[in-house]
Design a protein around this motif. Structure first.
Motif, PDB file in Angstrom:
ATOM      1  N   TYR A  20       0.865  -1.177   0.000  1.00 26.93           N
ATOM      2  CA  TYR A  20       0.000   0.000   0.000  1.00 26.93           C
ATOM      3  C   TYR A  20       0.903   1.227   0.000  1.00 26.93           C
ATOM      4  O   TYR A  20       1.574   1.517   0.990  1.00 26.93           O
ATOM      5  CB  TYR A  20      -0.914  -0.034   1.229  1.00 26.93           C
ATOM      6  N   MET A  21       0.927   1.924  -1.162  1.00 29.18           N
ATOM      7  CA  MET A  21       1.989   2.904  -1.393  1.00 29.18           C
ATOM      8  C   MET A  21       1.552   4.353  -1.411  1.00 29.18           C
ATOM      9  O   MET A  21       0.551   4.709  -2.033  1.00 29.18           O
ATOM     10  CB  MET A  21       2.611   2.633  -2.773  1.00 29.18           C
TER      11      MET A  21
ATOM     12  N   GLN B 201       4.397   1.703 -17.351  1.00 27.97           N
ATOM     13  CA  GLN B 201       3.678   0.578 -16.748  1.00 27.97           C
ATOM     14  C   GLN B 201       2.999   1.047 -15.469  1.00 27.97           C
ATOM     15  O   GLN B 201       3.609   1.770 -14.681  1.00 27.97           O
ATOM     16  CB  GLN B 201       4.667  -0.538 -16.361  1.00 27.97           C
ATOM     17  N   LEU B 202       1.764   0.591 -15.268  1.00 25.04           N
ATOM     18  CA  LEU B 202       1.075   0.929 -14.016  1.00 25.04           C
ATOM     19  C   LEU B 202       1.520  -0.052 -12.926  1.00 25.04           C
ATOM     20  O   LEU B 202       1.505  -1.268 -13.127  1.00 25.04           O
ATOM     21  CB  LEU B 202      -0.437   0.819 -14.218  1.00 25.04           C
ATOM     22  N   TYR B 203       1.937   0.494 -11.779  1.00 26.03           N
ATOM     23  CA  TYR B 203       2.378  -0.368 -10.665  1.00 26.03           C
ATOM     24  C   TYR B 203       1.545  -0.157  -9.403  1.00 26.03           C
ATOM     25  O   TYR B 203       1.663  -0.919  -8.459  1.00 26.03           O
ATOM     26  CB  TYR B 203       3.839  -0.080 -10.310  1.00 26.03           C
ATOM     27  N   ARG B 204       0.766   0.930  -9.402  1.00 26.51           N
ATOM     28  CA  ARG B 204      -0.041   1.203  -8.213  1.00 26.51           C
ATOM     29  C   ARG B 204      -1.420   1.617  -8.667  1.00 26.51           C
ATOM     30  O   ARG B 204      -1.581   2.475  -9.518  1.00 26.51           O
ATOM     31  CB  ARG B 204       0.599   2.356  -7.421  1.00 26.51           C
ATOM     32  N   MET B 205      -2.421   0.946  -8.149  1.00 22.39           N
ATOM     33  CA  MET B 205      -3.795   1.281  -8.505  1.00 22.39           C
ATOM     34  C   MET B 205      -4.221   2.449  -7.610  1.00 22.39           C
ATOM     35  O   MET B 205      -4.000   2.400  -6.401  1.00 22.39           O
ATOM     36  CB  MET B 205      -4.630   0.035  -8.224  1.00 22.39           C
ATOM     37  N   PRO B 206      -4.818   3.513  -8.171  1.00 16.62           N
ATOM     38  CA  PRO B 206      -5.216   4.617  -7.284  1.00 16.62           C
ATOM     39  C   PRO B 206      -6.317   4.155  -6.328  1.00 16.62           C
ATOM     40  O   PRO B 206      -7.217   3.422  -6.744  1.00 16.62           O
ATOM     41  CB  PRO B 206      -5.770   5.669  -8.245  1.00 16.62           C
ATOM     42  N   PHE B 207      -6.236   4.551  -5.098  1.00 17.80           N
ATOM     43  CA  PHE B 207      -7.310   4.265  -4.147  1.00 17.80           C
ATOM     44  C   PHE B 207      -7.799   5.595  -3.569  1.00 17.80           C
ATOM     45  O   PHE B 207      -8.934   5.964  -3.742  1.00 17.80           O
ATOM     46  CB  PHE B 207      -6.825   3.328  -3.048  1.00 17.80           C
TER      47      PHE B 207
ATOM     48  N   PRO C 221      -2.824   0.556  -3.709  1.00 18.00           N
ATOM     49  CA  PRO C 221      -2.152  -0.739  -3.598  1.00 18.00           C
ATOM     50  C   PRO C 221      -1.451  -1.182  -4.884  1.00 18.00           C
ATOM     51  O   PRO C 221      -1.922  -0.925  -5.988  1.00 18.00           O
ATOM     52  CB  PRO C 221      -3.313  -1.693  -3.295  1.00 18.00           C
ATOM     53  N   GLY C 222      -0.329  -1.849  -4.688  1.00 18.24           N
ATOM     54  CA  GLY C 222       0.360  -2.529  -5.781  1.00 18.24           C
ATOM     55  C   GLY C 222       0.575  -3.967  -5.343  1.00 18.24           C
ATOM     56  O   GLY C 222       0.275  -4.327  -4.193  1.00 18.24           O
ATOM     57  N   ILE C 223       1.106  -4.800  -6.242  1.00 18.10           N
ATOM     58  CA  ILE C 223       1.333  -6.211  -5.880  1.00 18.10           C
ATOM     59  C   ILE C 223       2.834  -6.451  -5.758  1.00 18.10           C
ATOM     60  O   ILE C 223       3.608  -6.094  -6.648  1.00 18.10           O
ATOM     61  CB  ILE C 223       0.718  -7.146  -6.940  1.00 18.10           C
ATOM     62  N   SER C 224       3.220  -7.041  -4.649  1.00 18.79           N
ATOM     63  CA  SER C 224       4.639  -7.323  -4.419  1.00 18.79           C
ATOM     64  C   SER C 224       5.120  -8.367  -5.428  1.00 18.79           C
ATOM     65  O   SER C 224       4.436  -9.368  -5.673  1.00 18.79           O
ATOM     66  CB  SER C 224       4.784  -7.861  -2.993  1.00 18.79           C
ATOM     67  N   SER C 225       6.304  -8.148  -6.001  1.00 16.05           N
ATOM     68  CA  SER C 225       6.781  -9.100  -7.016  1.00 16.05           C
ATOM     69  C   SER C 225       7.134 -10.450  -6.388  1.00 16.05           C
ATOM     70  O   SER C 225       7.304 -11.428  -7.088  1.00 16.05           O
ATOM     71  CB  SER C 225       7.967  -8.525  -7.784  1.00 16.05           C
ATOM     72  N   SER C 226       7.242 -10.501  -5.055  1.00 12.46           N
ATOM     73  CA  SER C 226       7.596 -11.785  -4.445  1.00 12.46           C
ATOM     74  C   SER C 226       6.382 -12.566  -3.933  1.00 12.46           C
ATOM     75  O   SER C 226       6.537 -13.645  -3.374  1.00 12.46           O
ATOM     76  CB  SER C 226       8.591 -11.567  -3.302  1.00 12.46           C
TER      77      SER C 226
ATOM     78  N   GLU D   4      -4.842 -13.590  -6.290  1.00 13.47           N
ATOM     79  CA  GLU D   4      -5.673 -13.284  -5.112  1.00 13.47           C
ATOM     80  C   GLU D   4      -5.416 -11.839  -4.666  1.00 13.47           C
ATOM     81  O   GLU D   4      -6.336 -11.136  -4.255  1.00 13.47           O
ATOM     82  CB  GLU D   4      -5.373 -14.250  -3.958  1.00 13.47           C
ATOM     83  N   ALA D   5      -4.145 -11.397  -4.766  1.00 14.75           N
ATOM     84  CA  ALA D   5      -3.835 -10.007  -4.395  1.00 14.75           C
ATOM     85  C   ALA D   5      -4.607  -9.062  -5.323  1.00 14.75           C
ATOM     86  O   ALA D   5      -5.181  -8.059  -4.883  1.00 14.75           O
ATOM     87  CB  ALA D   5      -2.336  -9.754  -4.504  1.00 14.75           C
ATOM     88  N   TRP D   6      -4.674  -9.423  -6.606  1.00 17.41           N
ATOM     89  CA  TRP D   6      -5.420  -8.586  -7.554  1.00 17.41           C
ATOM     90  C   TRP D   6      -6.914  -8.599  -7.234  1.00 17.41           C
ATOM     91  O   TRP D   6      -7.609  -7.587  -7.377  1.00 17.41           O
ATOM     92  CB  TRP D   6      -5.150  -9.039  -8.993  1.00 17.41           C
ATOM     93  N   GLU D   7      -7.416  -9.755  -6.757  1.00 15.90           N
ATOM     94  CA  GLU D   7      -8.839  -9.830  -6.387  1.00 15.90           C
ATOM     95  C   GLU D   7      -9.141  -8.802  -5.282  1.00 15.90           C
ATOM     96  O   GLU D   7     -10.193  -8.172  -5.288  1.00 15.90           O
ATOM     97  CB  GLU D   7      -9.156 -11.245  -5.903  1.00 15.90           C
ATOM     98  N   VAL D   8      -8.196  -8.649  -4.354  1.00 15.66           N
ATOM     99  CA  VAL D   8      -8.383  -7.653  -3.291  1.00 15.66           C
ATOM    100  C   VAL D   8      -8.397  -6.251  -3.908  1.00 15.66           C
ATOM    101  O   VAL D   8      -9.254  -5.419  -3.594  1.00 15.66           O
ATOM    102  CB  VAL D   8      -7.272  -7.756  -2.217  1.00 15.66           C
ATOM    103  N   ILE D   9      -7.461  -6.000  -4.817  1.00 19.62           N
ATOM    104  CA  ILE D   9      -7.400  -4.670  -5.444  1.00 19.62           C
ATOM    105  C   ILE D   9      -8.704  -4.374  -6.200  1.00 19.62           C
ATOM    106  O   ILE D   9      -9.251  -3.273  -6.124  1.00 19.62           O
ATOM    107  CB  ILE D   9      -6.176  -4.553  -6.393  1.00 19.62           C
ATOM    108  N   GLU D  10      -9.216  -5.391  -6.896  1.00 21.34           N
ATOM    109  CA  GLU D  10     -10.477  -5.187  -7.633  1.00 21.34           C
ATOM    110  C   GLU D  10     -11.611  -4.835  -6.677  1.00 21.34           C
ATOM    111  O   GLU D  10     -12.448  -3.994  -6.965  1.00 21.34           O
ATOM    112  CB  GLU D  10     -10.830  -6.458  -8.401  1.00 21.34           C
TER     113      GLU D  10
END
Ligand code: GLC
Length: 434
Positions: free
Chosen positions: A108-109, A151-157, A323-328, A334-340
């Motif tokens: 969460y950035m 490239q988009l790395y953080r979805m606006p919240f 939020p963005g998704i950690s590369s690790s 599932e992380a994207w499901e949370v972002i959606e």
């Protein structure tokens, strides 16, 4: 025994033999159903998706987390709370990434971390997961702030923009108007203090941390100056506007309208001083509005765009989180499901209604339910659409660190504004290889 009796007996024996394997097969079938469908369905653990968030906001996320977990059997969203200062949270994320695989699936950035985190390879690109049409629902600045090298790395919240808070009752008692310029703010605060209507004139974030740089960007913009030009990498910190901006901050302390303690205050300390009822003006983000509306100054304050020099524009520093998704992470889907989920207008409406944060989704600024609660939302859209960016460069954390150090040296009196800005400009040029 007759032949027909013997045949009958034989038939029964054969039938009995056949029955046993059939029962056995049925039994095996039942076991298979249990093992492969029924037991896993009951014992399957939801996949944990972890995210690290500043403490105050982590608490405000509790209803979202509860609603999400109640409606998603496959995932368990977990919030780990950190400190409130953005750069402390950034340092903790950074150490987690440097030590190996981050324990967090979602990152969460703050808007200013994106270039650094993306350049370091700590984030997964998101552009393939979302359409241009969906992205166009959000503020342009927030999309740009979440993008690195196309490239988009953080979805606006949520977005953010600094504002000036003022006590309507105190100004009325003194027969004065809210200030538009730096000079008016100083004069108004002096008069209100002299009349003993307010104990403290103006509070702002002067502690040596990211909040100081963000606040300074607004004063700088209001003076018509700049920090770093992101295209040319030119540094404007030793320009006369930047020196004047710092002189204004130092003067608020010198003239006694700001207490010396401002040099140690972050957002929360200034909010509490404003809420205590003693302070006329406060620079802060819109999150203060609903909190102060529950304090003893409820109904006695208003907000407006920041002050500026005559002929210049009001500067609001573009802030914001997403939020963005950690590369690790082992669970990017599932992380994207949370972002959606977090991106749904209904989920956001509920969150902003409760917290008063600034939306990043444009339609929410004129949403009737939100406007009924926060009448200033439509004006806020204008403020954030015209806000000033902190330099979107990969070396941002170091550049901000240099600026914070020298601003702090000048407001605490160990360097003059000119010396401080010249040194800050020199170090920033070295950093950027100019
Ligand atoms: C707010 C802003 C963020 C900024 C921070 C500084 O949280 O949203 O962008 O960096 O304040 O303290």
């Amino acid at each position: 025994m007759s032949i027909s009796q013997q045949i009958g007996k034989l038939k029964k024996r054969v039938q009995k033999r056949l029955k046993l394997p059939r029962l056995f097969i049925l039994f095996l079938g039942a076991i298979a159903v249990l093992c492969f469908w029924v037991i896993p369905a009951f014992t399957q653990q939801p996949i944990p998706i972890k995210v690290f968030i500043q403490s105050l906001e982590g608490t405000q996320w509790e209803p979202i987390v509860r609603d999400f977990n109640q409606t998603h059997d496959n995932i368990r969203l977990e919030v780990i709370k950190g400190p409130n200062d953005t750069n402390l949270v950034e340092d903790l994320y950074t150490s987690a990434f440097l030590l190996g695989d981050s324990p967090y699936d979602l990152v969460y950035m703050d808007i200013v971390w994106v270039p650094k985190f993306a350049a370091a390879g700590w984030l997964m690109p998101l552009s393939d997961r979302i359409s241009e049409a969906e992205l166009s629902e959000y503020l342009q600045g927030d999309i740009e702030g979440g993008t690195y090298e196309d490239q988009l790395y953080r979805m606006p919240f949520r977005s953010d923009g600094g504002m000036l808070y003022y006590r309507t009752d105190m100004l009325e008692q003194a027969g004065l108007q809210p200030p538009k310029t730096f000079e008016e703010l100083i004069q108004t605060a002096k008069t209100v203090k002299e009349k003993n209507i307010a104990e403290i004139g103006y509070v702002w974030q002067g502690k040596q941390y990211e909040g100081l740089s963000a606040m300074f960007v607004e004063i700088l913009e209001g003076q018509g100056g700049y920090w770093v030009n992101p295209d040319t990498k030119e540094v404007g910190l030793d320009g006369k506007e930047a020196i004047q901006a710092l002189e204004f901050l130092r003067d608020t302390i010198k003239t006694g309208i700001s207490p010396e303690g401002v040099t140690t205050y972050a957002e929360e300390e200034t909010r509490l001083l404003f809420e205590s009822g003693k302070t006329l003006f406060l620079r802060n983000w819109p999150y203060v509005y609903p909190l102060a509306s529950k304090s003893e100054i409820a109904g006695k304050f208003a907000i407006k765009p920041m002050i500026h020099s005559p002929g210049e524009n009001s500067g609001a520093c573009l802030g914001g989180w997403g939020p963005g998704i950690s590369s690790s992470t082992k669970h990017p889907d599932e992380a994207w499901e949370v972002i959606e989920y977090l991106s749904q207008p209904d989920v956001q409406r509920k969150f902003f209604l409760e917290t008063g944060y600034v939306p990043a989704r444009k339609s929410l600024f004129t949403d009737p339910t939100l406007v009924a609660q926060y009448s200033y939302y439509p004006n806020l859209l204008d403020v954030v659409e015209n806000s000033a960016l902190r330099p979107p460069i990969a070396q941002y954390a170091q550049a901000s660190d240099i600026l914070q150090r020298y601003l702090s040296a000048a407001i605490t009196g160990s360097l003059s504004p000119q010396q401080a800005m010249q040194a800050a400009a020199r170090e920033t040029r070295n950093l950027l290889g100019r």
